[in-house]
Design an enzyme around this catalytic site. Sequence first.
Site, PDB file in Angstrom:
ATOM      1  N   LYS A  11       0.817  -1.226   0.000  1.00  0.00           N
ATOM      2  CA  LYS A  11       0.000   0.000   0.000  1.00  0.00           C
ATOM      3  C   LYS A  11       0.850   1.276   0.000  1.00  0.00           C
ATOM      4  CE  LYS A  11      -4.042  -2.189   2.152  1.00  0.00           C
ATOM      5  NZ  LYS A  11      -5.062  -2.107   3.252  1.00  0.00           N
ATOM      6  N   TYR A  51     -12.559  -2.012  -4.039  1.00  0.00           N
ATOM      7  CA  TYR A  51     -13.100  -2.072  -2.681  1.00  0.00           C
ATOM      8  C   TYR A  51     -14.623  -1.949  -2.651  1.00  0.00           C
ATOM      9  CZ  TYR A  51      -8.523  -1.995  -0.375  1.00  0.00           C
ATOM     10  OH  TYR A  51      -7.273  -2.326   0.094  1.00  0.00           O
ATOM     11  N   PHE A  59     -15.587   3.734   6.467  1.00  0.00           N
ATOM     12  CA  PHE A  59     -14.215   4.106   6.086  1.00  0.00           C
ATOM     13  C   PHE A  59     -13.969   4.039   4.576  1.00  0.00           C
ATOM     14  CE2 PHE A  59     -14.173  -0.420   7.414  1.00  0.00           C
ATOM     15  CZ  PHE A  59     -13.711  -1.025   6.251  1.00  0.00           C
ATOM     16  N   ARG A  87      -2.337 -14.309   4.529  1.00  0.00           N
ATOM     17  CA  ARG A  87      -3.074 -13.672   5.636  1.00  0.00           C
ATOM     18  C   ARG A  87      -2.286 -13.847   6.941  1.00  0.00           C
ATOM     19  NH1 ARG A  87      -7.198 -10.211   4.278  1.00  0.00           N
ATOM     20  NH2 ARG A  87      -7.550 -10.293   6.504  1.00  0.00           N
ATOM     21  N   THR A  93      -5.774  -6.836  10.737  1.00  0.00           N
ATOM     22  CA  THR A  93      -6.049  -5.564  10.053  1.00  0.00           C
ATOM     23  C   THR A  93      -5.529  -4.377  10.859  1.00  0.00           C
ATOM     24  OG1 THR A  93      -8.062  -6.579   9.192  1.00  0.00           O
ATOM     25  CG2 THR A  93      -7.884  -4.176   9.016  1.00  0.00           C
ATOM     26  N   ARG A 104       2.233  -6.436   9.278  1.00  0.00           N
ATOM     27  CA  ARG A 104       1.533  -5.276   9.859  1.00  0.00           C
ATOM     28  C   ARG A 104       2.093  -4.906  11.230  1.00  0.00           C
ATOM     29  NH1 ARG A 104      -4.427  -6.973   7.524  1.00  0.00           N
ATOM     30  NH2 ARG A 104      -4.415  -5.613   5.690  1.00  0.00           N
ATOM     31  N   ASN A 114      -2.156   0.242   6.619  1.00  0.00           N
ATOM     32  CA  ASN A 114      -1.636  -0.999   7.219  1.00  0.00           C
ATOM     33  C   ASN A 114      -0.774  -1.810   6.242  1.00  0.00           C
ATOM     34  OD1 ASN A 114      -3.684  -1.899   5.631  1.00  0.00           O
ATOM     35  ND2 ASN A 114      -4.886  -2.834   7.258  1.00  0.00           N
ATOM     36  N   HIS A 117      -2.378  -5.417   1.475  1.00  0.00           N
ATOM     37  CA  HIS A 117      -3.664  -6.071   1.239  1.00  0.00           C
ATOM     38  C   HIS A 117      -3.396  -7.520   0.875  1.00  0.00           C
ATOM     39  CE1 HIS A 117      -7.592  -7.063  -0.497  1.00  0.00           C
ATOM     40  NE2 HIS A 117      -6.898  -7.693  -1.428  1.00  0.00           N
ATOM     41  N   GLU A 128      -9.589 -10.747  -7.828  1.00  0.00           N
ATOM     42  CA  GLU A 128      -8.668  -9.628  -7.621  1.00  0.00           C
ATOM     43  C   GLU A 128      -7.463  -9.709  -8.562  1.00  0.00           C
ATOM     44  OE1 GLU A 128      -9.960  -8.978  -2.937  1.00  0.00           O
ATOM     45  OE2 GLU A 128      -7.899  -9.598  -3.372  1.00  0.00           O
TER      46      GLU A 128
HETATM   47  P1  IDP Z   1      -8.087  -6.704   5.599  1.00  0.00           P
HETATM   48  O1  IDP Z   1      -7.251  -5.778   4.730  1.00  0.00           O
HETATM   49  O2  IDP Z   1      -7.334  -7.164   6.815  1.00  0.00           O
HETATM   50  O3  IDP Z   1      -8.701  -7.843   4.816  1.00  0.00           O
HETATM   51  P2  IDP Z   1     -10.726  -5.450   5.577  1.00  0.00           P
HETATM   52  O4  IDP Z   1     -11.728  -5.554   6.680  1.00  0.00           O
HETATM   53  O5  IDP Z   1     -10.980  -6.203   4.323  1.00  0.00           O
HETATM   54  O6  IDP Z   1      -9.295  -5.822   6.197  1.00  0.00           O
HETATM   55  O7  IDP Z   1     -10.597  -3.902   5.243  1.00  0.00           O
HETATM   56  C1  IDP Z   1      -9.966  -3.466   4.055  1.00  0.00           C
HETATM   57  C2  IDP Z   1      -9.060  -2.308   4.387  1.00  0.00           C
HETATM   58  O8  IDP Z   1      -9.853  -1.200   4.836  1.00  0.00           O
HETATM   59  C3  IDP Z   1      -8.080  -2.546   5.543  1.00  0.00           C
HETATM   60  O9  IDP Z   1      -6.919  -3.233   5.160  1.00  0.00           O
HETATM   61  C4  IDP Z   1      -7.772  -1.136   5.985  1.00  0.00           C
HETATM   62  O10 IDP Z   1      -6.848  -0.487   5.082  1.00  0.00           O
HETATM   63  C5  IDP Z   1      -9.142  -0.469   5.825  1.00  0.00           C
HETATM   64  N1  IDP Z   1      -9.902  -0.522   7.078  1.00  0.00           N
HETATM   65  C6  IDP Z   1     -10.519  -1.617   7.621  1.00  0.00           C
HETATM   66  N2  IDP Z   1     -11.144  -1.294   8.772  1.00  0.00           N
HETATM   67  C7  IDP Z   1     -10.956   0.033   8.942  1.00  0.00           C
HETATM   68  C8  IDP Z   1     -11.363   0.977   9.959  1.00  0.00           C
HETATM   69  O11 IDP Z   1     -12.052   0.637  10.938  1.00  0.00           O
HETATM   70  N3  IDP Z   1     -10.959   2.270   9.791  1.00  0.00           N
HETATM   71  C9  IDP Z   1     -10.209   2.676   8.732  1.00  0.00           C
HETATM   72  N4  IDP Z   1      -9.811   1.838   7.760  1.00  0.00           N
HETATM   73  C10 IDP Z   1     -10.161   0.531   7.867  1.00  0.00           C
HETATM   74 MG    MG Z   2     -10.079  -7.726   3.270  1.00  0.00          MG
END
Ligand code: IDP
Ligand code: MG
Length: 140
Positions: A11, A51, A59, A87, A93, A104, A114, A117, A128
Amino acid sequence: MAVTRTFSIIKPDATRRNITGAVTKMLEEAGLRVVASKRIHMTRDQAEGFYAVHSERPFYNDLCAFMTSGPVVVQVLEGDNAVQRNRDVMGATNPADAAEGTIRKAFAESIEANSVHGSDSDENAKIEIDFFFSQSEIVG
Ligand code: IDP
Ligand code: MG
């Protein structure tokens, strides 16, 4: 265990800090092989499409803005049970919850910024990968 593929993004927070090599090293050390890689600057349309599953989340707008705030490195990773393997090395996350030894934990700045992805299922991995790569760009 079957050799499968997953989709990864390094990212903008990581490209900005010039740690794409350090992140990739952790992926490789986790047993994943980079079989496709390119550095791109996502358009807003690409980020919103990628997304779309999160479009109802609070968010979503900030996430699309963040993902277009700088270059990213999109990758196809191959390995035994690639989706889960990736993962596992990514970590939770929210970096505050991420285990020691994960990408992370080592690098993420926040729950949004973070660093990586990773696809969450084989089915989504295929979707994807196809979103960003043509078959001829993937060399296993
Ligand atoms: P993941 O990347 O661990 O699969 P997801 O729930 O799919 O997590 O969320 C996608 C992306 O959205 C996250 O990697 C992060 O960049 C962002 N994100 C997820 N939850 C939040 C939040 O509560 N606040 C701000 N950004 C978030
Ligand atoms: Mg995800």
